[in-house]
Design a protein around this motif. Sequence first.
Motif, PDB file in Angstrom:
ATOM      1  N   PHE A  45      -3.766  -4.172  -6.992  1.00 48.36           N
ATOM      2  CA  PHE A  45      -2.709  -4.703  -6.126  1.00 48.36           C
ATOM      3  C   PHE A  45      -1.494  -3.795  -6.200  1.00 48.36           C
ATOM      4  O   PHE A  45      -1.295  -3.077  -7.183  1.00 48.36           O
ATOM      5  N   GLU A  46      -0.670  -3.873  -5.137  1.00 51.49           N
ATOM      6  CA  GLU A  46       0.645  -3.240  -5.190  1.00 51.49           C
ATOM      7  C   GLU A  46       1.687  -4.349  -5.195  1.00 51.49           C
ATOM      8  O   GLU A  46       1.588  -5.304  -4.416  1.00 51.49           O
ATOM      9  N   ALA A  47       2.678  -4.244  -6.078  1.00 53.40           N
ATOM     10  CA  ALA A  47       3.768  -5.220  -6.120  1.00 53.40           C
ATOM     11  C   ALA A  47       4.870  -4.771  -5.172  1.00 53.40           C
ATOM     12  O   ALA A  47       5.335  -3.631  -5.235  1.00 53.40           O
ATOM     13  N   ILE A 103       3.549  -0.519  -9.339  1.00 53.34           N
ATOM     14  CA  ILE A 103       4.944  -0.760  -8.982  1.00 53.34           C
ATOM     15  C   ILE A 103       5.475   0.479  -8.268  1.00 53.34           C
ATOM     16  O   ILE A 103       4.974   1.589  -8.466  1.00 53.34           O
ATOM     17  N   ASN A 104       6.483   0.272  -7.415  1.00 48.92           N
ATOM     18  CA  ASN A 104       7.137   1.394  -6.738  1.00 48.92           C
ATOM     19  C   ASN A 104       8.363   1.789  -7.546  1.00 48.92           C
ATOM     20  O   ASN A 104       9.157   0.934  -7.920  1.00 48.92           O
ATOM     21  N   LEU A 105       8.507   3.062  -7.827  1.00 50.77           N
ATOM     22  CA  LEU A 105       9.733   3.528  -8.484  1.00 50.77           C
ATOM     23  C   LEU A 105      10.498   4.421  -7.511  1.00 50.77           C
ATOM     24  O   LEU A 105       9.907   5.152  -6.716  1.00 50.77           O
ATOM     25  N   VAL A 135       1.994   3.476 -11.120  1.00 55.99           N
ATOM     26  CA  VAL A 135       3.314   3.743 -10.549  1.00 55.99           C
ATOM     27  C   VAL A 135       3.147   4.506  -9.238  1.00 55.99           C
ATOM     28  O   VAL A 135       2.345   5.437  -9.151  1.00 55.99           O
ATOM     29  N   GLU A 136       3.898   4.086  -8.205  1.00 56.26           N
ATOM     30  CA  GLU A 136       3.915   4.820  -6.936  1.00 56.26           C
ATOM     31  C   GLU A 136       5.284   5.466  -6.763  1.00 56.26           C
ATOM     32  O   GLU A 136       6.302   4.798  -6.912  1.00 56.26           O
ATOM     33  N   VAL A 137       5.283   6.756  -6.481  1.00 59.29           N
ATOM     34  CA  VAL A 137       6.549   7.447  -6.183  1.00 59.29           C
ATOM     35  C   VAL A 137       6.357   8.272  -4.915  1.00 59.29           C
ATOM     36  O   VAL A 137       5.254   8.714  -4.622  1.00 59.29           O
ATOM     37  N   ILE A 165       1.077   9.245  -5.315  1.00 60.62           N
ATOM     38  CA  ILE A 165       2.104   9.740  -4.389  1.00 60.62           C
ATOM     39  C   ILE A 165       2.099   8.853  -3.163  1.00 60.62           C
ATOM     40  O   ILE A 165       1.099   8.775  -2.451  1.00 60.62           O
ATOM     41  N   ASP A 166       3.231   8.187  -2.927  1.00 61.56           N
ATOM     42  CA  ASP A 166       3.356   7.228  -1.832  1.00 61.56           C
ATOM     43  C   ASP A 166       3.804   7.929  -0.551  1.00 61.56           C
ATOM     44  O   ASP A 166       4.422   8.997  -0.603  1.00 61.56           O
ATOM     45  N   ASP A 167       3.530   7.316   0.589  1.00 61.20           N
ATOM     46  CA  ASP A 167       4.014   7.780   1.903  1.00 61.20           C
ATOM     47  C   ASP A 167       3.697   9.253   2.121  1.00 61.20           C
ATOM     48  O   ASP A 167       4.517   9.990   2.685  1.00 61.20           O
ATOM     49  N   VAL A 186      -3.329   9.943  -3.872  1.00 63.02           N
ATOM     50  CA  VAL A 186      -2.431  10.169  -2.746  1.00 63.02           C
ATOM     51  C   VAL A 186      -2.548   8.964  -1.819  1.00 63.02           C
ATOM     52  O   VAL A 186      -3.650   8.530  -1.502  1.00 63.02           O
ATOM     53  N   LYS A 187      -1.409   8.403  -1.410  1.00 61.07           N
ATOM     54  CA  LYS A 187      -1.439   7.325  -0.419  1.00 61.07           C
ATOM     55  C   LYS A 187      -0.950   7.869   0.914  1.00 61.07           C
ATOM     56  O   LYS A 187       0.206   8.276   1.038  1.00 61.07           O
ATOM     57  N   ILE A 188      -1.845   7.892   1.893  1.00 64.55           N
ATOM     58  CA  ILE A 188      -1.479   8.430   3.206  1.00 64.55           C
ATOM     59  C   ILE A 188      -0.541   7.444   3.899  1.00 64.55           C
ATOM     60  O   ILE A 188      -0.825   6.246   3.976  1.00 64.55           O
TER      61      ILE A 188
HETATM   62 MG    MG Z   1       4.170   1.842  -2.409  1.00 64.76          MG
END
Ligand code: MG
Length: 274
Positions: A45-47, A103-105, A135-137, A165-167, A186-188
């Motif tokens: 999951f992503e918070a 979590i997103n930082l 962790v997503e950054v 790596i987000d976005d 990697v998150k596209i």
């Molecule tokens: Mg995110």
Amino acid sequence: SAEFDEHKSYHLALAGKLHRALEKGDLTLYYQPKISMASGRIVGFEALARWFHPTDGMIRPDIFISVAESTGMIRAVSSWVLTTVLRQLAEWRDQGLRLPIAINLSPRNLQDTGLMESLERFSTHWQLERGMLEVEVTENAIAENAEQASASLRRLRALGVPVLIDDFGTGYSSLSTLKTLPFSAVKIDKSFVIDMLEDRDAAAIVRSTVKLAHDMELTVIAEGVETDAVWAELKDMGCDAGQGFYMGKPMPENEVAQWLATSGWGLSPGARPS
Ligand code: MG
Ligand code: C2E
Ligand code: MG
């Protein structure tokens, strides 16, 4: 301009309210599932933070996170997110559910050695299993102060925290930074994914990101999967996992159990250890 002033005073007012919201507990986390494309199973999951303001209603994270970032309150927000998620992971573990939460930082958080220290301390306190916290950054997190950011990333890696790596595709990272830093996935960005069936350029970006990531031995996750047609196309391209309204919207924690039981997406055997 008048418009600018209005914008500015709105932000200032929000900053004051955010401080109180944190103390009063008006911030909450929603959880959105990520699904493996090969197996159809839930991989984690992503918070995502939500602010329920008593009179203004729900304030979107895009707005209040940027307020938190520009006022320095992001440290308090991220620390709250971190403790909430670690507590949640411990609770799920006690209930026999073993699924990672990301979590997103913010870029600033990677410059904050205090936050990194709390992360180390808390994970020991909650006896966190390696890999359960992620962790997503965004790419920009590295561009800002590459040296300090990569030191933080290495600290996270030493703790067994995968960093995603987000976005991806919207920032300023160079391929060489990606190669030298310890990322796991990697998150596209959803802007490419949402349009990929109508927009050939978007499709080309998605396809080449999948290939690039795989060549670099990284996992690829697509965000913004809204339809089964996009799901099928991504699967065909070899994308590893997806996240989006088609599979599951972000939901409050008290809806997760029900969703797990009824969504039709499977759980891997390891997610319910006996
Ligand atoms: Mg995110
Ligand atoms: P993100 O990390 O890229 O999160 C994905 C965003 O896409 C979320 O928006 C999610 O609700 C949305 N989304 C998911 N599936 C779909 C879909 O199928 N279609 C569409 N159109 N959108 C989808 P949300 O929750 O509004 O969050 C926006 C951004 O705010 C996040 O983007 C993240 O950058 C930031 N954010 C959220 N929570 C936190 C937090 O706790 N800390 C920090 N630093 N940033 C946060
Ligand atoms: Mg994103």
